[in-house]
Design a protein around this motif. Structure first.
Motif, PDB file in Angstrom:
ATOM      1  N   SER A   1      25.116  16.099  70.987  1.00 50.70           N
ATOM      2  CA  SER A   1      23.794  16.163  70.363  1.00 50.70           C
ATOM      3  C   SER A   1      22.942  17.256  71.022  1.00 50.70           C
ATOM      4  CB  SER A   1      23.108  14.803  70.473  1.00 50.70           C
ATOM      5  OG  SER A   1      21.831  14.868  69.915  1.00 50.70           O
ATOM      6  N   SER A   2      22.957  17.314  72.358  1.00 56.22           N
ATOM      7  CA  SER A   2      22.171  18.347  73.058  1.00 56.22           C
ATOM      8  C   SER A   2      22.715  19.748  72.781  1.00 56.22           C
ATOM      9  CB  SER A   2      22.161  18.079  74.570  1.00 56.22           C
ATOM     10  OG  SER A   2      21.233  17.060  74.874  1.00 56.22           O
ATOM     11  N   TRP A   3      24.043  19.843  72.647  1.00 61.72           N
ATOM     12  CA  TRP A   3      24.663  21.128  72.315  1.00 61.72           C
ATOM     13  C   TRP A   3      24.220  21.577  70.921  1.00 61.72           C
ATOM     14  CZ3 TRP A   3      28.688  21.267  68.473  1.00 61.72           C
ATOM     15  CH2 TRP A   3      29.247  22.534  68.269  1.00 61.72           C
ATOM     16  N   LYS A   4      24.297  20.668  69.963  1.00 61.70           N
ATOM     17  CA  LYS A   4      24.034  21.018  68.565  1.00 61.70           C
ATOM     18  C   LYS A   4      22.543  21.210  68.281  1.00 61.70           C
ATOM     19  CE  LYS A   4      25.674  20.832  64.104  1.00 61.70           C
ATOM     20  NZ  LYS A   4      26.953  21.323  63.602  1.00 61.70           N
ATOM     21  N   PHE A   5      21.718  20.321  68.811  1.00 64.81           N
ATOM     22  CA  PHE A   5      20.307  20.315  68.396  1.00 64.81           C
ATOM     23  C   PHE A   5      19.369  20.929  69.426  1.00 64.81           C
ATOM     24  CE2 PHE A   5      22.228  16.840  65.943  1.00 64.81           C
ATOM     25  CZ  PHE A   5      21.898  17.275  64.670  1.00 64.81           C
ATOM     26  N   LEU A   6      19.784  21.004  70.701  1.00 65.68           N
ATOM     27  CA  LEU A   6      18.886  21.532  71.736  1.00 65.68           C
ATOM     28  C   LEU A   6      19.447  22.798  72.384  1.00 65.68           C
ATOM     29  CD1 LEU A   6      17.943  18.115  73.426  1.00 65.68           C
ATOM     30  CD2 LEU A   6      16.643  19.378  71.702  1.00 65.68           C
ATOM     31  N   GLY A   7      20.574  23.286  71.900  1.00 60.72           N
ATOM     32  CA  GLY A   7      21.119  24.541  72.407  1.00 60.72           C
ATOM     33  C   GLY A   7      21.678  24.464  73.813  1.00 60.72           C
ATOM     34  N   LEU A   8      22.166  23.310  74.243  1.00 57.96           N
ATOM     35  CA  LEU A   8      22.738  23.184  75.593  1.00 57.96           C
ATOM     36  C   LEU A   8      23.993  24.044  75.707  1.00 57.96           C
ATOM     37  CD1 LEU A   8      22.635  21.592  78.342  1.00 57.96           C
ATOM     38  CD2 LEU A   8      24.293  20.026  77.319  1.00 57.96           C
ATOM     39  N   GLU A   9      23.999  24.931  76.715  1.00 59.67           N
ATOM     40  CA  GLU A   9      25.145  25.802  76.935  1.00 59.67           C
ATOM     41  C   GLU A   9      25.346  25.964  78.424  1.00 59.67           C
ATOM     42  OE1 GLU A   9      25.041  29.901  75.352  1.00 59.67           O
ATOM     43  OE2 GLU A   9      27.196  29.564  75.169  1.00 59.67           O
ATOM     44  N   ARG A  10      26.593  25.819  78.876  1.00 58.79           N
ATOM     45  CA  ARG A  10      26.850  25.883  80.318  1.00 58.79           C
ATOM     46  C   ARG A  10      28.334  26.123  80.525  1.00 58.79           C
ATOM     47  NH1 ARG A  10      23.433  25.498  85.072  1.00 58.79           N
ATOM     48  NH2 ARG A  10      25.087  26.105  86.497  1.00 58.79           N
ATOM     49  N   CYS A  11      28.633  27.131  81.352  1.00 58.42           N
ATOM     50  CA  CYS A  11      30.033  27.490  81.552  1.00 58.42           C
ATOM     51  C   CYS A  11      30.624  26.765  82.759  1.00 58.42           C
ATOM     52  CB  CYS A  11      30.133  28.996  81.715  1.00 58.42           C
ATOM     53  SG  CYS A  11      31.815  29.592  81.705  1.00 58.42           S
ATOM     54  N   ASP A  12      30.232  25.521  82.972  1.00 54.70           N
ATOM     55  CA  ASP A  12      30.734  24.750  84.108  1.00 54.70           C
ATOM     56  C   ASP A  12      31.156  23.375  83.637  1.00 54.70           C
ATOM     57  OD1 ASP A  12      29.978  26.495  86.475  1.00 54.70           O
ATOM     58  OD2 ASP A  12      28.045  26.306  85.458  1.00 54.70           O
ATOM     59  N   GLY A  13      32.348  22.969  84.037  1.00 50.78           N
ATOM     60  CA  GLY A  13      32.802  21.624  83.706  1.00 50.78           C
ATOM     61  C   GLY A  13      31.964  20.599  84.448  1.00 50.78           C
ATOM     62  N   GLY A  14      31.637  19.503  83.786  1.00 44.05           N
ATOM     63  CA  GLY A  14      30.883  18.432  84.440  1.00 44.05           C
ATOM     64  C   GLY A  14      31.365  17.078  83.961  1.00 44.05           C
ATOM     65  N   TRP A  15      31.216  16.091  84.852  1.00 45.89           N
ATOM     66  CA  TRP A  15      31.633  14.722  84.522  1.00 45.89           C
ATOM     67  C   TRP A  15      30.732  14.111  83.455  1.00 45.89           C
ATOM     68  CZ3 TRP A  15      36.095  12.859  86.275  1.00 45.89           C
ATOM     69  CH2 TRP A  15      36.631  13.348  87.482  1.00 45.89           C
ATOM     70  N   LEU A  16      31.343  13.294  82.590  1.00 43.67           N
ATOM     71  CA  LEU A  16      30.600  12.451  81.665  1.00 43.67           C
ATOM     72  C   LEU A  16      30.911  10.988  81.986  1.00 43.67           C
ATOM     73  CD1 LEU A  16      30.553  15.240  80.186  1.00 43.67           C
ATOM     74  CD2 LEU A  16      30.287  13.932  78.102  1.00 43.67           C
ATOM     75  N   GLN A  17      30.144  10.086  81.370  1.00 43.35           N
ATOM     76  CA  GLN A  17      30.259   8.673  81.726  1.00 43.35           C
ATOM     77  C   GLN A  17      31.637   8.071  81.426  1.00 43.35           C
ATOM     78  OE1 GLN A  17      27.736   4.908  80.426  1.00 43.35           O
ATOM     79  NE2 GLN A  17      26.458   6.521  81.283  1.00 43.35           N
ATOM     80  N   ASP A  18      32.349   8.602  80.442  1.00 42.86           N
ATOM     81  CA  ASP A  18      33.664   8.032  80.095  1.00 42.86           C
ATOM     82  C   ASP A  18      34.767   8.548  81.021  1.00 42.86           C
ATOM     83  OD1 ASP A  18      33.836  10.647  79.218  1.00 42.86           O
ATOM     84  OD2 ASP A  18      34.801  10.159  77.316  1.00 42.86           O
ATOM     85  N   GLY A  19      34.397   9.392  82.030  1.00 43.48           N
ATOM     86  CA  GLY A  19      35.390   9.906  82.969  1.00 43.48           C
ATOM     87  C   GLY A  19      36.020  11.209  82.508  1.00 43.48           C
ATOM     88  N   SER A  20      35.549  11.753  81.387  1.00 43.47           N
ATOM     89  CA  SER A  20      36.054  13.054  80.953  1.00 43.47           C
ATOM     90  C   SER A  20      35.203  14.150  81.586  1.00 43.47           C
ATOM     91  CB  SER A  20      36.023  13.172  79.420  1.00 43.47           C
ATOM     92  OG  SER A  20      34.706  13.108  78.929  1.00 43.47           O
ATOM     93  N   VAL A  21      35.757  15.377  81.591  1.00 41.54           N
ATOM     94  CA  VAL A  21      35.027  16.543  82.088  1.00 41.54           C
ATOM     95  C   VAL A  21      34.940  17.536  80.938  1.00 41.54           C
ATOM     96  CG1 VAL A  21      35.162  18.523  83.655  1.00 41.54           C
ATOM     97  CG2 VAL A  21      35.622  16.216  84.494  1.00 41.54           C
ATOM     98  N   ARG A  22      33.708  17.982  80.638  1.00 45.26           N
ATOM     99  CA  ARG A  22      33.506  18.862  79.475  1.00 45.26           C
ATOM    100  C   ARG A  22      32.502  19.951  79.788  1.00 45.26           C
ATOM    101  NH1 ARG A  22      35.196  15.346  74.635  1.00 45.26           N
ATOM    102  NH2 ARG A  22      35.852  13.444  75.680  1.00 45.26           N
ATOM    103  N   PHE A  23      32.424  20.953  78.908  1.00 46.70           N
ATOM    104  CA  PHE A  23      31.371  21.965  79.022  1.00 46.70           C
ATOM    105  C   PHE A  23      31.009  22.483  77.634  1.00 46.70           C
ATOM    106  CE2 PHE A  23      34.003  25.839  78.540  1.00 46.70           C
ATOM    107  CZ  PHE A  23      35.272  25.312  78.755  1.00 46.70           C
TER     108      PHE A  23
END
Ligand SMILES: *[C@@H]1O[C@H](CO)[C@@H](O)[C@H](O)[C@H]1NC(C)=O
Length: 338
Positions: free
Chosen positions: A280-302
């Motif tokens: 949602s933040s990527w699509k509607f708020l333009g979140l962009e970051r070239c660094d992998g980060g943890w999410l609550q489900d234990g996945s790592v995304r960017f």
């Protein structure tokens, strides 16, 4: 629209498509006497949290009549979920709709439905029906929620979800199972995913932009269909749908393991983001970051908006995934939601 999009899909679920078409065309061969006919497949668009009005207008006020609003269940296109019934004076609400739905009655001919605080699951097909002795008339209106579709895979790997697991997995990521229309829209925006996933009507599909042997052979680009599948015996991935959020996602730099990442968010009055929230933040708020980060489900995304060589060289914008690395020893940043 649903119906047109369904007809683009060819293969194995013709009987189901027929059922939907029959449903839509119920009154098409009959001129309505009491209800104003909306433009074909009328559609109202809104965002999560907003209010919406589904228009329905009488041509004339019959001496005796009842108005019934209902929502069509995506799993059983013939069954209805009654929202309210009115005789023009009094309104009776049903079930969960009590706090959410009302008849607008702006003027004598107005039988429009008002919905407040839209949630993801409010999208779908609504029916305004005039019950007038033997001559019942109805019009249908689609409510679309503006949002984003994302594929979701279990931490145990590919094709692990039954239909009901998929539904639960999406709910846990602040999302619902996507509709065919939502998947189709996202595909036109560039979503490609070479794994089959559940949709909310119990069908299984996957969206392809660049045909290749591993993804459905020589078929042209499009949404590939497996048709309706067995909801408890067969397992696939999920296509989830989410919309705007009240809060937003921000990045905290690492190196952090999973527990440290959760702690870093907590220190900032936030929590590790859900997958739906980062999309949602990527699509509607333009979140962009070239660094992998943890999410609550234990996945790592960017999240990437403009693809760059030095950022993995990935060709498409999107929220990219490193999968589910080992929580205790893998070091990344954290995506927090507040
Ligand atoms: C939605 O409707 C409710 C009840 O009528 C109202 O209190 C609220 O301000 C409305 N919200 C928006 C965003 O218009």
């Amino acid at each position: 629209m649903n119906c047109v999009a369904f007809m683009v899909v060819t293969t194995s679920f013709l009987s189901w498509t027929d059922a939907v078409n029959r449903y839509f065309s119920k009154d098409n061969d009959k001129t309505l006497q009491y209800l104003m006919e909306p433009p074909v497949y009328a559609e109202i668009k809104a965002r999560r949290g907003e209010n919406a009005t589904l228009p329905c207008v009488l041509r004339t006020v019959p001496s005796q009549y009842r108005v019934k609003w209902s929502k069509v269940d995506p799993l059983h296109t013939e069954s209805e979920n009654i929202i309210l019934i009115s005789n023009g004076h009094e309104v009776k609400h049903y079930g969960i709709w009590q706090s959410k739905a009302s008849l607008r009655q702006m003027h004598a001919l107005d039988i429009s439905l008002c919905l407040t605080k839209l949630e993801l699951q409010d999208c779908g097909l609504y029916q305004c029906e005039l019950i007038n002795g033997i001559d019942d008339e109805r019009v249908t209106i689609t409510l679309s929620i503006e949002g984003v579709v994302f594929p979701y895979q279990s931490s145990h790997g590919r094709y692990k979800f039954t239909y009901f697991d998929a539904k639960k997995a999406c709910a846990e990521q602040d999302a619902t199972l996507a509709t065919y229309t939502q998947l189709y829209r996202e595909w036109t925006d560039g979503l490609e995913w070479c794994n089959a996933g559940w949709l909310n009507d119990g069908t299984v599909h996957y969206p392809i932009l660049n045909p290749r042997p591993a993804c459905g052979k020589d078929l042209p680009p499009g949404i590939r269909s497996y048709g309706p599948r067995h909801k408890t015996k067969e397992r696939y991935d999920a296509f989830c749908f989410t919309s705007t959020t009240e809060g937003s996602v921000f990045y905290v730099p690492g190196p952090l393991n999973f527990l440290e990442a959760a702690h870093a968010c907590k220190e900032k009055g936030a929590s590790l983001a859900l997958v739906g929230q980062i999309y949602s933040s990527w699509k509607f708020l333009g979140l962009e970051r070239c660094d992998g980060g943890w999410l609550q489900d234990g996945s790592v995304r960017f999240p990437i908006i403009i693809p760059k060589k030095r950022c993995g060289g990935l060709p498409q914008p999107g929220v990219h995934s490193f999968g589910f690395p080992k929580k205790s020893i893998s070091l990344y940043g954290a995506y927090c939601y507040r």
